[in-house]
Design a protein around this motif. Structure first.
Motif, PDB file in Angstrom:
ATOM      1  N   ALA A 185       0.840  -1.200   0.000  1.00 36.03           N
ATOM      2  CA  ALA A 185       0.000   0.000   0.000  1.00 36.03           C
ATOM      3  C   ALA A 185       0.878   1.255   0.000  1.00 36.03           C
ATOM      4  O   ALA A 185       0.627   2.213  -0.750  1.00 36.03           O
ATOM      5  CB  ALA A 185      -0.899   0.002   1.228  1.00 36.03           C
TER       6      ALA A 185
ATOM      7  N   SER B 288       1.385   3.899  -3.140  1.00 36.82           N
ATOM      8  CA  SER B 288       0.896   5.269  -2.961  1.00 36.82           C
ATOM      9  C   SER B 288       1.998   6.307  -3.090  1.00 36.82           C
ATOM     10  O   SER B 288       1.764   7.402  -3.605  1.00 36.82           O
ATOM     11  CB  SER B 288       0.283   5.441  -1.575  1.00 36.82           C
ATOM     12  OG  SER B 288      -0.691   4.478  -1.377  1.00 36.82           O
TER      13      SER B 288
ATOM     14  N   ASN C  36       0.220  -3.915  -7.396  1.00 36.67           N
ATOM     15  CA  ASN C  36      -0.227  -2.617  -7.890  1.00 36.67           C
ATOM     16  C   ASN C  36       0.883  -1.959  -8.703  1.00 36.67           C
ATOM     17  O   ASN C  36       2.005  -2.470  -8.759  1.00 36.67           O
ATOM     18  CB  ASN C  36      -0.714  -1.706  -6.740  1.00 36.67           C
ATOM     19  CG  ASN C  36       0.322  -1.515  -5.664  1.00 36.67           C
ATOM     20  OD1 ASN C  36       1.509  -1.505  -5.944  1.00 36.67           O
ATOM     21  ND2 ASN C  36      -0.113  -1.387  -4.414  1.00 36.67           N
TER      22      ASN C  36
ATOM     23  N   SER D 191      -0.940   5.465  -9.360  1.00 33.86           N
ATOM     24  CA  SER D 191      -0.726   5.433  -7.904  1.00 33.86           C
ATOM     25  C   SER D 191      -1.974   4.933  -7.193  1.00 33.86           C
ATOM     26  O   SER D 191      -3.098   5.228  -7.634  1.00 33.86           O
ATOM     27  CB  SER D 191      -0.540   6.855  -7.361  1.00 33.86           C
ATOM     28  OG  SER D 191       0.748   7.302  -7.519  1.00 33.86           O
ATOM     29  N   VAL D 192      -1.762   4.262  -6.076  1.00 30.22           N
ATOM     30  CA  VAL D 192      -2.915   3.964  -5.217  1.00 30.22           C
ATOM     31  C   VAL D 192      -3.330   5.296  -4.591  1.00 30.22           C
ATOM     32  O   VAL D 192      -2.590   5.883  -3.819  1.00 30.22           O
ATOM     33  CB  VAL D 192      -2.523   2.949  -4.125  1.00 30.22           C
ATOM     34  CG1 VAL D 192      -3.648   2.817  -3.110  1.00 30.22           C
ATOM     35  CG2 VAL D 192      -2.186   1.608  -4.755  1.00 30.22           C
ATOM     36  N   GLU D 193      -4.501   5.806  -4.977  1.00 34.40           N
ATOM     37  CA  GLU D 193      -4.924   7.123  -4.469  1.00 34.40           C
ATOM     38  C   GLU D 193      -6.025   7.001  -3.417  1.00 34.40           C
ATOM     39  O   GLU D 193      -6.482   7.990  -2.862  1.00 34.40           O
ATOM     40  CB  GLU D 193      -5.385   8.014  -5.621  1.00 34.40           C
ATOM     41  CG  GLU D 193      -4.225   8.517  -6.488  1.00 34.40           C
ATOM     42  CD  GLU D 193      -4.210  10.037  -6.672  1.00 34.40           C
ATOM     43  OE1 GLU D 193      -5.181  10.699  -6.285  1.00 34.40           O
ATOM     44  OE2 GLU D 193      -3.213  10.555  -7.202  1.00 34.40           O
ATOM     45  N   ARG D 194      -6.506   5.780  -3.185  1.00 39.23           N
ATOM     46  CA  ARG D 194      -7.491   5.566  -2.100  1.00 39.23           C
ATOM     47  C   ARG D 194      -7.474   4.082  -1.753  1.00 39.23           C
ATOM     48  O   ARG D 194      -7.373   3.228  -2.641  1.00 39.23           O
ATOM     49  CB  ARG D 194      -8.913   6.028  -2.479  1.00 39.23           C
ATOM     50  CG  ARG D 194      -9.248   5.792  -3.911  1.00 39.23           C
ATOM     51  CD  ARG D 194     -10.512   6.448  -4.387  1.00 39.23           C
ATOM     52  NE  ARG D 194     -10.721   5.977  -5.748  1.00 39.23           N
ATOM     53  CZ  ARG D 194     -11.799   5.375  -6.192  1.00 39.23           C
ATOM     54  NH1 ARG D 194     -12.829   5.190  -5.400  1.00 39.23           N
ATOM     55  NH2 ARG D 194     -11.879   4.964  -7.439  1.00 39.23           N
ATOM     56  N   ILE D 195      -7.566   3.807  -0.438  1.00 40.11           N
ATOM     57  CA  ILE D 195      -7.573   2.410  -0.008  1.00 40.11           C
ATOM     58  C   ILE D 195      -8.864   2.131   0.756  1.00 40.11           C
ATOM     59  O   ILE D 195      -9.271   2.916   1.622  1.00 40.11           O
ATOM     60  CB  ILE D 195      -6.391   2.091   0.928  1.00 40.11           C
ATOM     61  CG1 ILE D 195      -5.062   2.361   0.211  1.00 40.11           C
ATOM     62  CG2 ILE D 195      -6.429   0.645   1.393  1.00 40.11           C
ATOM     63  CD1 ILE D 195      -3.867   1.735   0.879  1.00 40.11           C
TER      64      ILE D 195
ATOM     65  N   LEU E  86      -2.454   9.681   1.063  1.00 41.97           N
ATOM     66  CA  LEU E  86      -3.227   8.438   0.971  1.00 41.97           C
ATOM     67  C   LEU E  86      -4.422   8.420   1.917  1.00 41.97           C
ATOM     68  O   LEU E  86      -4.255   8.335   3.133  1.00 41.97           O
ATOM     69  CB  LEU E  86      -2.300   7.250   1.298  1.00 41.97           C
ATOM     70  CG  LEU E  86      -2.991   5.892   1.322  1.00 41.97           C
ATOM     71  CD1 LEU E  86      -3.635   5.572  -0.007  1.00 41.97           C
ATOM     72  CD2 LEU E  86      -1.981   4.804   1.692  1.00 41.97           C
TER      73      LEU E  86
ATOM     74  N   GLY F 181       4.274   9.785  -5.229  1.00 43.31           N
ATOM     75  CA  GLY F 181       2.825   9.723  -5.475  1.00 43.31           C
ATOM     76  C   GLY F 181       2.427  10.288  -6.832  1.00 43.31           C
ATOM     77  O   GLY F 181       1.245  10.414  -7.139  1.00 43.31           O
TER      78      GLY F 181
ATOM     79  N   THR G 154       4.819   4.383   7.263  1.00 46.44           N
ATOM     80  CA  THR G 154       4.953   5.660   6.538  1.00 46.44           C
ATOM     81  C   THR G 154       5.910   6.588   7.281  1.00 46.44           C
ATOM     82  O   THR G 154       6.700   7.314   6.675  1.00 46.44           O
ATOM     83  CB  THR G 154       3.565   6.322   6.376  1.00 46.44           C
ATOM     84  OG1 THR G 154       2.752   5.454   5.587  1.00 46.44           O
ATOM     85  CG2 THR G 154       3.642   7.659   5.688  1.00 46.44           C
TER      86      THR G 154
END
Ligand code: NDP
Length: 526
Positions: A266, A270, A430, A280-284, A379, A275, A302
């Protein structure tokens, strides 16, 4: 002449600056309409011979290009790392490494994929017809690319265009002109014929000039906003386009995952490239039973990320954002979230163009950070209860680039993938698929039109020519030609029944009629 909507003073030069240090890396022409037209003319001229080279010869050029990159990989990564203000490690793995595989794939497979093919044409084959499909290049491909992967995005498209027999004119982003010129220098170094790859440096206006300059197809990668503007301009000459646009990519995490591995993924998905990745993973969305534990883990991890820039490729994890404009958008999303009651669980400190990666909770679809593309290290994390709810939340977007599903239950993941309105769905991974040249890359909804990469991306670089042969064409006339007569009319009805009647008796009668009349019908002519 190009009519400009706004008359603004354009500086004659663009300055390439390392956003992490402020170091000036060089100055490049902010090209005007005349310079763009001249590049397109050179490319048109060069295409006349390039387009007729055998595939093997084009493949030799591409493999030479690949070998030059392999030998100079660290120098190339260095230029990209400085111009983007991210680590050289990141530049190497994301911008340069994937191109080597892409060169091999298209050098080896283009001829096979573009092979002439016979088409089955049913009843027409019985009356002496044959059809073939063959592919031919568009001519000159205009490539307009963004700054976030200033090497891998345009180079991938150039390689595919060249293998298909096109020549190209590239307009790199005004933030990464040095990388754009480096691409041209690599082709010059291997002595690719002049005009086959041209690079025009400049701002958005230069890009607009390229769209209007008579190129035969546009490959645009960038924001949805600019993409729509380009489509409008391209429509004036019906210039075809491929659009690779923005994304707001969701990651769905089920309660059965390995928490440690999935939380690492994750964070990487992100914050990679600060980013600033379309995918990009923009929401989980995390299943409620593990939500708190998962959030604690990503917050803890993080906080360990090293945010900064140095010449040592591995000293920092997260580099600078590209520009003041990009930073403003990130700040706007964080402020909007705070005002609406979100909780900032990690990061958020901003120093010059560095943003400490941010984890945000207590958000939903009303927040900009959940509904709009942030394109920065931010994120948002949200809980869900059921599979259906996760699908509905993930699909609730104007975008449809990539989505990922994380679970040990692959059957469930496949079932969900079928319901996600995304052009790419990854299961337990991802970001990665742009680096896999064999598979198509693109978006649905407002994430794009058309594809790059894979067989599908190659087919975007060629036009289809259908060759139809009437093998009897010099021996007999077609029975539907002038003049129209009662015999021909009856002949047409008999033919219809012979082919389409479900009854054997009717078919036989029609066949006998045809045999009886064919001689007469074929003699009726002007
Ligand atoms: P922009 O849309 O701002 O710019 C993209 C390119 O278009 C740049 O070269 C830019 O030049 C040029 N341009 C700007 N205005 C015009 C115009 N009027 N006519 C022609 N060309 C113009 O995008 P960014 O560079 O900021 O890139 C970030 C965006 O790209 C994000 O939305 C991201 O999601 C998307 N993207 C999509 C990818 C995909 O594959 N789907 C991959 C990578 C990024 P200049 O820089 O000089 O303004």
């Amino acid at each position: 002449m190009i009519a400009r909507t706004e008359v603004v003073e354009r500086p004659p030069l663009l300055r390439s600056v390392n956003p992490a240090t402020g170091e000036v890396l060089g100055e490049f022409k902010n090209m005007n309409e005349t310079e763009v037209l001249s590049a397109v003319m050179k490319a048109k001229q060069a295409q006349k011979s390039w387009g007729f080279l055998p595939f093997e010869e084009r493949a030799e050029w591409i493999l030479k290009f690949k070998e030059f990159i392999r030998k100079n990989i660290e120098n190339i990564a260095d230029v990209i790392s400085k111009e983007k203000g991210v680590s050289k490690f990141e530049a190497l793995i994301s911008d340069v490494f994937p191109i080597l595989d892409l060169c091999s794939f298209y050098a080896k497979n283009t001829e096979k994929i573009l092979k002439k093919e016979k088409v089955k044409i049913g009843i027409w084959e019985f009356i002496g017809r044959e059809s073939y499909i063959e592919y031919f290049p568009y001519g000159v491909i205009g490539i307009i690319s963004p700054w976030n992967f200033p090497f891998s995005i345009p180079v991938g498209q150039i390689v595919i265009a060249l293998m298909a027999g096109n020549t190209c004119v590239l307009k790199p982003s005004e933030f990464t002109p040095k990388t754009g010129i480096m691409i041209k220098e690599i082709f010059d170094n291997i002595r690719l014929p002049q005009g086959v790859v041209e690079v025009v440096t400049g701002d958005g206006y230069t890009g607009e000039c390229l769209v209007k300059a008579g190129v035969d197809k546009i490959f645009f990668t960038g924001s949805t906003f600019t993409g729509k503007r380009i489509i409008k301009i391209a429509s004036e000459k019906l210039t075809p386009v491929v659009m690779e646009l923005g994304g707001k990519d969701p990651m769905i995490v089920f309660e059965d995952v390995d928490l440690d591995i999935t939380s690492d993924a994750a964070i990487f998905g992100s914050f990679f490239n600060t980013g600033q990745v379309c995918a990009s993973v923009e929401r989980i969305y995390v299943q409620r039973k593990i939500f708190n534990e998962f959030v604690d883990l990503i917050v803890e991890k993080t906080k360990k990320l090293r945010c900064g820039y140095s010449a040592v490729p591995w000293e920092y994890d997260v580099g600078a954002v590209i520009s003041e404009k990009q930073l403003l958008k990130i700040k706007e999303h964080i402020e909007d979230a705070k005002e609406k009651g979100a909780k900032i669980l990690a990061g958020g400190k901003i120093k010059s163009l560095f943003v400490e990666p941010v984890i945000i909770a207590n958000v939903d679809g009303r927040f900009k950070v959940v509904s709009e593309e942030t394109f920065g290290p931010v994120l948002p994390v949200m809980p869900f209860d059921t599979e259906d709810e996760a699908i509905q939340l993930a699909n609730d977007s104007i975008y449809g680039l990539t989505a990922s599903v994380w679970t040990r239950n692959i059957q469930r993941a496949k079932r969900i993938a079928q319901k996600l309105v995304y052009a790419t769905v990854m299961i337990n991974d991802n970001l990665i698929t742009h680096a896999i040249p064999q598979v198509p890359w693109g978006g649905v909804k407002q994430s794009g039109i058309g594809r790059t990469h894979g067989k599908e991306g190659l087919l975007e670089m060629v036009q289809i020519r259908h060759i139809h042969i009437n093998k009897m064409g010099q021996k007999i006339r077609s029975p539907w030609w002038y003049p129209f007569t009662p015999e021909k009319y009856r002949f047409a009805l008999s033919l219809t029944n012979l082919i389409h009647s479900p009854y054997l008796k009717e078919k036989i009668e029609s066949l006998l009629n045809i045999i009886k009349n064919i001689g007469k019908v074929s003699k009726q002519h002007l």
